[in-house]
Design a protein around this motif. Structure first.
Motif, PDB file in Angstrom:
ATOM      1  N   VAL A 125       0.976  -1.218  -0.026  1.00 47.98           N
ATOM      2  CA  VAL A 125      -0.194   0.106  -0.062  1.00 47.98           C
ATOM      3  C   VAL A 125       0.992   1.193   0.055  1.00 47.98           C
ATOM      4  CG1 VAL A 125      -1.902   1.202   1.077  1.00 47.98           C
ATOM      5  CG2 VAL A 125      -1.630  -1.144   1.215  1.00 47.98           C
ATOM      6  N   TRP A 126       0.356   2.209  -0.862  1.00 40.84           N
ATOM      7  CA  TRP A 126       1.296   3.496  -0.801  1.00 40.84           C
ATOM      8  C   TRP A 126       0.347   4.495  -1.062  1.00 40.84           C
ATOM      9  CZ3 TRP A 126       1.422   0.017  -4.440  1.00 40.84           C
ATOM     10  CH2 TRP A 126       1.477   0.513  -5.854  1.00 40.84           C
ATOM     11  N   PHE A 127       0.631   5.816  -1.066  1.00 39.74           N
ATOM     12  CA  PHE A 127      -0.125   6.961  -1.375  1.00 39.74           C
ATOM     13  C   PHE A 127       0.531   7.794  -2.333  1.00 39.74           C
ATOM     14  CE2 PHE A 127      -2.167   5.316   2.382  1.00 39.74           C
ATOM     15  CZ  PHE A 127      -3.581   5.642   2.397  1.00 39.74           C
ATOM     16  N   GLU A 128      -0.123   8.291  -3.364  1.00 36.93           N
ATOM     17  CA  GLU A 128       0.459   8.977  -4.394  1.00 36.93           C
ATOM     18  C   GLU A 128      -0.021  10.224  -4.146  1.00 36.93           C
ATOM     19  OE1 GLU A 128       2.694   8.511  -6.649  1.00 36.93           O
ATOM     20  OE2 GLU A 128       2.684   6.449  -7.158  1.00 36.93           O
ATOM     21  N   GLU A 129       0.814  11.427  -4.224  1.00 37.77           N
ATOM     22  CA  GLU A 129       0.327  12.764  -4.074  1.00 37.77           C
ATOM     23  C   GLU A 129      -0.436  13.142  -4.956  1.00 37.77           C
ATOM     24  OE1 GLU A 129       0.189  15.565  -1.225  1.00 37.77           O
ATOM     25  OE2 GLU A 129       1.711  14.021  -1.130  1.00 37.77           O
ATOM     26  N   GLY A 130      -1.558  13.873  -4.530  1.00 41.73           N
ATOM     27  CA  GLY A 130      -2.412  14.206  -5.508  1.00 41.73           C
ATOM     28  C   GLY A 130      -3.485  13.219  -6.304  1.00 41.73           C
ATOM     29  N   GLU A 131      -3.181  12.034  -5.944  1.00 44.33           N
ATOM     30  CA  GLU A 131      -3.922  10.929  -6.650  1.00 44.33           C
ATOM     31  C   GLU A 131      -4.691   9.928  -5.501  1.00 44.33           C
ATOM     32  OE1 GLU A 131      -2.268   8.549  -9.637  1.00 44.33           O
ATOM     33  OE2 GLU A 131      -0.812  10.152  -9.941  1.00 44.33           O
ATOM     34  N   GLY A 132      -4.212   9.958  -4.264  1.00 43.36           N
ATOM     35  CA  GLY A 132      -4.718   9.174  -3.248  1.00 43.36           C
ATOM     36  C   GLY A 132      -3.944   7.856  -3.299  1.00 43.36           C
ATOM     37  N   TYR A 176     -10.713  -1.660  -2.391  1.00 45.07           N
ATOM     38  CA  TYR A 176      -9.445  -0.878  -2.538  1.00 45.07           C
ATOM     39  C   TYR A 176      -8.241  -2.511  -3.113  1.00 45.07           C
ATOM     40  CZ  TYR A 176     -10.673   3.600  -0.919  1.00 45.07           C
ATOM     41  OH  TYR A 176     -11.208   4.883  -0.827  1.00 45.07           O
ATOM     42  N   MET A 177      -8.552  -3.273  -2.125  1.00 48.70           N
ATOM     43  CA  MET A 177      -7.583  -4.492  -2.455  1.00 48.70           C
ATOM     44  C   MET A 177      -7.550  -5.011  -3.640  1.00 48.70           C
ATOM     45  SD  MET A 177      -8.111  -6.084   1.384  1.00 48.70           S
ATOM     46  CE  MET A 177      -6.696  -7.180   1.299  1.00 48.70           C
ATOM     47  N   ILE A 178      -8.886  -5.097  -4.407  1.00 43.84           N
ATOM     48  CA  ILE A 178      -9.035  -5.765  -5.661  1.00 43.84           C
ATOM     49  C   ILE A 178      -8.905  -4.725  -6.940  1.00 43.84           C
ATOM     50  CG2 ILE A 178     -10.704  -6.757  -7.150  1.00 43.84           C
ATOM     51  CD1 ILE A 178     -11.721  -8.430  -4.635  1.00 43.84           C
ATOM     52  N   GLU A 179      -9.409  -3.469  -6.646  1.00 41.25           N
ATOM     53  CA  GLU A 179      -9.319  -2.379  -7.506  1.00 41.25           C
ATOM     54  C   GLU A 179      -7.822  -1.821  -7.779  1.00 41.25           C
ATOM     55  OE1 GLU A 179     -11.686  -1.524  -9.755  1.00 41.25           O
ATOM     56  OE2 GLU A 179     -13.512  -2.478  -8.907  1.00 41.25           O
ATOM     57  N   GLY A 180      -7.088  -1.863  -6.649  1.00 43.78           N
ATOM     58  CA  GLY A 180      -5.880  -1.296  -6.472  1.00 43.78           C
ATOM     59  C   GLY A 180      -6.035   0.199  -6.347  1.00 43.78           C
ATOM     60  N   SER A 181      -6.956   0.835  -6.345  1.00 44.83           N
ATOM     61  CA  SER A 181      -7.257   2.301  -5.811  1.00 44.83           C
ATOM     62  C   SER A 181      -8.459   2.531  -5.710  1.00 44.83           C
ATOM     63  CB  SER A 181      -6.823   3.156  -7.081  1.00 44.83           C
ATOM     64  OG  SER A 181      -7.420   2.900  -8.231  1.00 44.83           O
ATOM     65  N   GLY A 182      -8.819   3.830  -5.886  1.00 43.53           N
ATOM     66  CA  GLY A 182     -10.440   4.091  -5.692  1.00 43.53           C
ATOM     67  C   GLY A 182     -10.941   3.817  -7.240  1.00 43.53           C
ATOM     68  N   SER A 183     -12.247   3.768  -7.362  1.00 43.46           N
ATOM     69  CA  SER A 183     -12.953   3.414  -8.743  1.00 43.46           C
ATOM     70  C   SER A 183     -14.000   4.298  -8.942  1.00 43.46           C
ATOM     71  CB  SER A 183     -13.188   1.809  -8.691  1.00 43.46           C
ATOM     72  OG  SER A 183     -13.662   1.577  -9.898  1.00 43.46           O
ATOM     73  N   LYS A 184     -14.476   4.642 -10.119  1.00 46.33           N
ATOM     74  CA  LYS A 184     -15.622   5.131 -10.583  1.00 46.33           C
ATOM     75  C   LYS A 184     -16.946   4.013 -10.657  1.00 46.33           C
ATOM     76  CE  LYS A 184     -13.687   8.911 -13.062  1.00 46.33           C
ATOM     77  NZ  LYS A 184     -13.682   9.560 -14.804  1.00 46.33           N
ATOM     78  N   ASP A 185     -16.590   2.634 -11.096  1.00 48.03           N
ATOM     79  CA  ASP A 185     -17.728   1.740 -11.071  1.00 48.03           C
ATOM     80  C   ASP A 185     -17.339   0.569 -10.418  1.00 48.03           C
ATOM     81  OD1 ASP A 185     -15.419   0.584 -12.546  1.00 48.03           O
ATOM     82  OD2 ASP A 185     -16.347   0.582 -14.575  1.00 48.03           O
ATOM     83  N   PHE A 186     -16.239   0.344 -10.006  1.00 49.72           N
ATOM     84  CA  PHE A 186     -15.710  -0.675  -9.048  1.00 49.72           C
ATOM     85  C   PHE A 186     -16.114  -2.138  -9.840  1.00 49.72           C
ATOM     86  CE2 PHE A 186     -16.484   2.693  -5.902  1.00 49.72           C
ATOM     87  CZ  PHE A 186     -15.406   2.540  -5.267  1.00 49.72           C
ATOM     88  N   ALA A 187     -15.757  -1.946 -11.127  1.00 50.07           N
ATOM     89  CA  ALA A 187     -16.284  -3.158 -11.925  1.00 50.07           C
ATOM     90  C   ALA A 187     -15.460  -4.452 -11.654  1.00 50.07           C
ATOM     91  CB  ALA A 187     -15.938  -2.814 -13.486  1.00 50.07           C
ATOM     92  N   LYS A 188     -14.186  -4.134 -11.341  1.00 49.55           N
ATOM     93  CA  LYS A 188     -13.451  -5.538 -10.952  1.00 49.55           C
ATOM     94  C   LYS A 188     -13.818  -6.240  -9.934  1.00 49.55           C
ATOM     95  CE  LYS A 188      -9.146  -3.440 -12.741  1.00 49.55           C
ATOM     96  NZ  LYS A 188      -7.663  -2.977 -12.496  1.00 49.55           N
TER      97      LYS A 188
END
Length: 351
Positions: free
Chosen positions: A90-97, A154-166
């Protein structure tokens, strides 16, 4: 200090007491809108390092209490410390989350282990111990965790998501393996919350931030049921701990969560009408909410009117004033001070 010694207005409200003016705290009350927070954040390279540095986590937890005198503090941390402690990158990208090394196959579950939680998150528990000691006795300290479905997103998408399709495709197509991940997360969250209670928090909040993306049947199976299992598991270890459930954006399905034998309170988002909540939820359970965070940005008469409307609808029963989600970074601190003043000075009239 033990949990039982902090018996201020907030904890009594969660237990069902109604006060002439409700207690108030705000989700993300420690955050980037405060210049003193930004000053501390600037001294730390990464967000996770910030969360895992007790003296800094303590300081930013206490900042909004010093400035605004809220009735509860919430320990500065993040829901993603749980997958981090389990062994997922897990890590946080500045400006991306937040970013995670996404799970793509059940075979990867073998790399995740609850055995790491106590040691890996020891800095969080140390921050709780010292924060509880530093707070006034009447100010409650809240711990928290993400609910299993939100963590799985978060664990499956790898980040936030618009549709959480994965995550939804995995849950719908392979419910057996998705259930294994949920089971692991239930156990991990029970551990994490129990350790927080043992370190000194007076209550906990479960955030299911992405519950609202699920259809009703799956909402029960992947959101409510795991949260109920967590409440049961935590109460087996700490029978008296108050638990606030926050299933965000579920609309009228919030009725499913109206379970006073399981949760002490429900935190309602901005999409839940205060009038409906007062009629359908509050006779059965304490409520927390639900000012639009952007109203707090706007301030002025618009915020005053909306805060008064919420107070007039919900202030006649057990109620904790809060936002419908977290304080946003562009919020003027003076507006927060004004909101606290509005709540403190509210006089209940006829319901």
């Amino acid at each position: 200090m033990s949990r039982q010694k902090a018996e201020g207005k907030f904890l009594q409200t969660l237990a069902g007491t109604r006060f002439p003016t409700p207690p108030i705290w705000l989700m993300r009350q420690a955050g980037r809108y405060l210049p003193e927070y930004r000053a501390v954040r600037a001294t730390t390279k990464s967000f996770l390092e910030f969360c895992y540095t007790p003296d800094k986590a303590i300081e930013v937890t206490l900042q909004p209490i010093r400035r605004f005198g809220f009735d509860a503090a919430i320990i500065f941390s993040d829901i993603l410390v749980v997958p981090d402690a389990l062994g997922q990158k897990v890590w946080f990208e500045e400006g991306e989350g937040p970013k995670l090394e996404a799970l793509t196959d059940p075979s990867q579950f073998g790399r995740l282990s609850r055995a790491r939680i106590a040691d890996h998150l020891a800095p969080v528990y140390e921050a709780i111990r010292q924060t509880r000691a530093a707070l006034p006795p009447e100010t409650a300290l809240l711990g928290f965790a993400g609910a299993p479905f939100t963590l799985a997103c978060y664990m499956i998408e790898g980040s936030g998501s618009k549709d959480f399709a994965k995550v939804k495709t995995w849950a719908y197509s392979h419910p057996e393996s998705f259930g294994l991940l949920i089971d692991l997360l239930v156990e991990a969250v029970v551990d994490h919350l129990a350790y927080q209670v043992e370190a000194g928090v007076n209550g906990v909040q479960l955030f299911d931030s992405w519950a609202g993306v699920l259809p009703e049947e799956q909402l029960f199976h992947w959101s409510l049921d795991p949260m109920m299992r967590i409440a049961k598991g935590l109460r087996e270890r700490h029978p008296e701990v108050p638990i606030i459930a926050f299933p965000r954006a579920v609309g009228p399905a919030m009725l499913m969560y109206r379970r006073p034998d399981t949760f002490s309170a429900l935190s309602i988002d901005t999409g839940i009408g205060a009038h409906w909540a007062a009629k359908e939820l509050q006779p059965h359970i304490c409520l927390q909410g639900n000012l639009d965070p952007i109203m707090l940005v706007a301030g002025g008469q618009a915020m005053e009117r909306e805060a008064m409307r919420i107070l007039d609808k919900l202030g006649h029963g057990p109620f904790v004033f809060n936002l419908g989600h977290g304080v946003v970074p562009q919020t003027p601190p003076d507006n927060v001070a004004h909101l606290v003043e509005i709540v403190r000075n509210w006089k209940p009239g006829a319901p």
